[in-house]
Design an enzyme around this catalytic site. Structure first.
Site, PDB file in Angstrom:
ATOM      1  N   GLU A 281      20.557  22.171  24.978  1.00 54.14           N
ATOM      2  CA  GLU A 281      18.930  21.596  24.335  1.00 54.14           C
ATOM      3  C   GLU A 281      17.638  21.462  25.381  1.00 54.14           C
ATOM      4  O   GLU A 281      16.853  22.257  25.801  1.00 54.14           O
ATOM      5  CB  GLU A 281      18.366  20.207  23.503  1.00 54.14           C
ATOM      6  N   GLU A 284      17.148  24.980  27.737  1.00 53.01           N
ATOM      7  CA  GLU A 284      16.014  26.336  26.291  1.00 53.01           C
ATOM      8  C   GLU A 284      14.893  25.442  26.864  1.00 53.01           C
ATOM      9  O   GLU A 284      14.758  26.456  26.794  1.00 53.01           O
ATOM     10  CB  GLU A 284      16.777  25.463  24.986  1.00 53.01           C
ATOM     11  N   CYS A 301      18.266  18.820  15.376  1.00 51.97           N
ATOM     12  CA  CYS A 301      19.454  17.779  15.661  1.00 51.97           C
ATOM     13  C   CYS A 301      19.366  17.380  14.028  1.00 51.97           C
ATOM     14  O   CYS A 301      20.267  17.219  13.352  1.00 51.97           O
ATOM     15  CB  CYS A 301      18.836  16.642  16.858  1.00 51.97           C
ATOM     16  N   SER A 321      14.338  24.046  18.503  1.00 58.07           N
ATOM     17  CA  SER A 321      16.094  24.477  19.815  1.00 58.07           C
ATOM     18  C   SER A 321      16.635  25.753  18.969  1.00 58.07           C
ATOM     19  O   SER A 321      16.929  25.335  17.292  1.00 58.07           O
ATOM     20  CB  SER A 321      16.429  23.535  19.896  1.00 58.07           C
ATOM     21  N   LYS A 360      23.489  15.783   6.233  1.00 63.84           N
ATOM     22  CA  LYS A 360      24.944  15.853   6.932  1.00 63.84           C
ATOM     23  C   LYS A 360      25.461  17.103   6.075  1.00 63.84           C
ATOM     24  O   LYS A 360      26.613  17.782   6.374  1.00 63.84           O
ATOM     25  CB  LYS A 360      25.448  15.315   8.244  1.00 63.84           C
ATOM     26  N   GLU A 363      23.869  20.205   4.973  1.00 61.98           N
ATOM     27  CA  GLU A 363      24.542  20.785   6.508  1.00 61.98           C
ATOM     28  C   GLU A 363      25.352  21.888   6.829  1.00 61.98           C
ATOM     29  O   GLU A 363      25.652  22.928   7.235  1.00 61.98           O
ATOM     30  CB  GLU A 363      24.199  20.025   7.534  1.00 61.98           C
ATOM     31  N   GLU A 368      26.138  29.964   7.403  1.00 61.20           N
ATOM     32  CA  GLU A 368      25.832  30.777   9.026  1.00 61.20           C
ATOM     33  C   GLU A 368      26.840  29.287   9.589  1.00 61.20           C
ATOM     34  O   GLU A 368      27.271  29.517  10.725  1.00 61.20           O
ATOM     35  CB  GLU A 368      24.281  30.267   9.228  1.00 61.20           C
ATOM     36  N   CYS A 505      18.600   8.352  13.108  1.00 59.75           N
ATOM     37  CA  CYS A 505      19.408   8.351  12.332  1.00 59.75           C
ATOM     38  C   CYS A 505      20.517   6.339  11.687  1.00 59.75           C
ATOM     39  O   CYS A 505      21.567   6.500  10.744  1.00 59.75           O
ATOM     40  CB  CYS A 505      21.074   8.867  13.108  1.00 59.75           C
TER      41      CYS A 505
END
Length: 508
Positions: A281, A284, A301, A321, A360, A363, A368, A505
């Site tokens: 990151e 990038e 994230c 990102s 999560k 996710e 993908e 988190c």
């Protein structure tokens, strides 16, 4: 105490007024814990549960949460009339409540059970007037059980006020009133991003994380499977709280020991992948800035934030990102390397994430993040689920001898560890970017300007002659405000960190 200080009298004791917003805060300062369902200091006052009623001399019965303090008020909190009102209120809630308490996920910390005990409910004098409603399993993150809802409105206000989404709200009238997603759809069919903050404030079992404990236990019992765990940085704090470990007690070694006792073949640290995220990151960001590409760059994230951006700000997706989250980066890496190294098929390697976050779970199921139908992360357990598994196995957590994480994925730096707190991702990326820009090791790795607990923090830093403008956001309502500025072209930020959960988190 000063001569001009103002007081409220609570059960005969003079209590000074020192900026409290309502009588409930004054009463709690007096050492009296009035029962409540619908009061949370960070949410608007709702006054629905009627449990915090008090008697104010000359004014009668009033709600403590919605009455501002005034000098000279004389308050009674435990009269026979008030005790009976509270008892009736709780009995009415219980009359329509699903009383399958022993099997309820919230049984160990159910606020309804606690309040019923405190107000002295031993039987219910009222009959139910509602029919049993079906459970909502449409979300991979949250289960909604309308039969356990007490209409406190905590979830509605949390989703609307803190998260700025409004995925659930009140519908219908009278005894048919219910908390529902829009148009009566399932949670997984609307705007819910799976952050779990509704379940976090729900005082009963009406909204709970969707458990994957049974699936994990089945995998652990299957001799044909190799089961490995990755543990997020924030879990090492939350799990200690589940077992009443002292604050600051390093419990990582005991957690590894517990996971090994449960049958995991290896235990790794998600911090390893968080460090990779810092590098990717950060690089990038530097590449985008050097190429003159459109900034700001948003962090990627947090799956709750990514889902929110996809739904509400699709025009900003190019600003996110391209990095996967540490969870998914770790899963992809392990599923690529371990099967070849250990001579097993990918389908026989089970990766279990231990995360503080219900998003999560969603996710991990994104298409993908799978190869030929085989997910990079097979199951996600919350901190509470892991605590239940440890407790269910009869392990005395605080008495376990610490064990070490497995290599090579058990190593991580402090930069990865601070990912769990709001501002941690930004600070970690800054450490990397600063050394890349200056070409020199940092004299100090601390960037205190990005730390704090406010929902939106801004910082401007000079690094190697370059000015970096940063924003750190937690809570999706704050994220919406910043995203709207970016869309309108009024934002001058270079890097924006977004965490869906308040505090990051660690607040998941």
């Amino acid at each position: 105490m000063t001569m001009d200080q103002q007081f409220v009298t609570v059960e005969g004791r003079a209590i000074p007024i020192e900026g409290e917003r309502n009588l409930l805060e004054i009463i709690r300062k007096a050492g009296i814990e009035l029962p409540t369902f619908c009061y949370h200091s960070e949410l608007s006052v709702y006054g629905a549960c009627r449990l915090c009623l008090v008697e104010v001399a000359g004014r009668g019965v009033q709600g403590a949460c919605s009455t501002p303090p005034e000098p000279g008020l004389d308050i009674k909190v435990n009269t026979p009339q008030l005790r009976e009102i509270r008892k009736i209120a709780v009995e009415l809630l219980l009359a329509n409540h699903d009383l399958s308490c022993p099997s309820c996920f919230k049984s160990v910390d159910c606020k309804l059970m606690d309040v019923a005990r405190r107000v002295g409910v031993t039987s219910v004098r009222f009959k139910p007037v509602q029919e049993k409603a079906p459970l909502d399993f449409s979300s991979p993150s949250i289960i909604r059980d309308p039969n356990k809802c007490v209409l406190c409105g905590d979830c509605v206000r949390m989703c609307s006020e803190i998260q700025g989404i409004g995925a659930i709200g009140f519908a219908h009238r009278g005894h048919q009133t219910a908390v529902l997603p829009a148009f009566g759809k399932g949670l997984g069919e609307g705007e819910c991003v799976g952050c779990g903050q509704c379940a976090n404030v729900c005082p009963t079992g009406a909204l709970v994380p969707r458990s994957e404990m049974d699936e994990v236990l089945a995998a652990l019992a299957d001799p044909t499977k190799t089961v490995v765990a990755q543990v997020a940085p924030a879990v090492r704090v939350g799990l200690g709280e589940c077992f009443a470990s002292p604050a600051g007690d390093p419990i990582m070694g005991r957690m590894v020991a517990a996971l090994k006792r449960l049958g995991f073949d290896a235990v790794y640290d998600t911090t390893f992948a968080a460090d990779l995220t810092v590098i990717e990151e950060g690089q990038e960001f530097l590449t985008r800035a050097a190429a003159g590409e459109k900034l700001p760059q948003f962090t990627s994230c947090c799956p709750g934030w990514v889902q929110f951006a996809e739904q509400s700000f699709p025009e900003l997706l190019k600003n996110l990102s391209s990095c996967r989250s540490p969870q998914q980066m770790f899963g992809s890496l392990v599923k690529e390397m371990l099967p070849e190294k250990q001579g097993i098929a990918r389908k026989d390697l089970i990766v279990v994430s231990i995360m503080p976050c219900t998003a999560k779970k969603f996710e991990a199921r994104r298409p993908e993040f799978a190869v030929d139908g085989s997910p990079d992360v097979d199951f996600v357990l919350t901190t509470q689920e892991l605590a239940r598994m440890i407790d269910g196995a009869g392990l005395r957590f605080n008495a376990l001898e610490p064990e070490s994480l497995d290599m090579p994925f058990g190593f991580g730096t402090g930069a990865g560890v601070i990912f769990g707190a709001s501002g941690g991702v930004t600070e970690a990326v800054l450490r990397f970017a600063a050394e890349k820009i200056t070409g020199k090791p940092l004299a100090s790795v601390d960037f205190a300007a990005v730390r704090g607990d406010s929902g939106l923090r801004e910082a401007t830093l000079e690094v190697g002659g370059k000015t970096l403008r940063l924003a750190i956001v937690h809570g999706l309502a704050n994220a919406r405000a910043v995203a709207e500025q970016v869309v309108a072209g009024t934002s001058e930020y270079d890097l924006i960190e977004v965490m869906a959960c308040p505090g990051g988190c660690i607040g998941g």
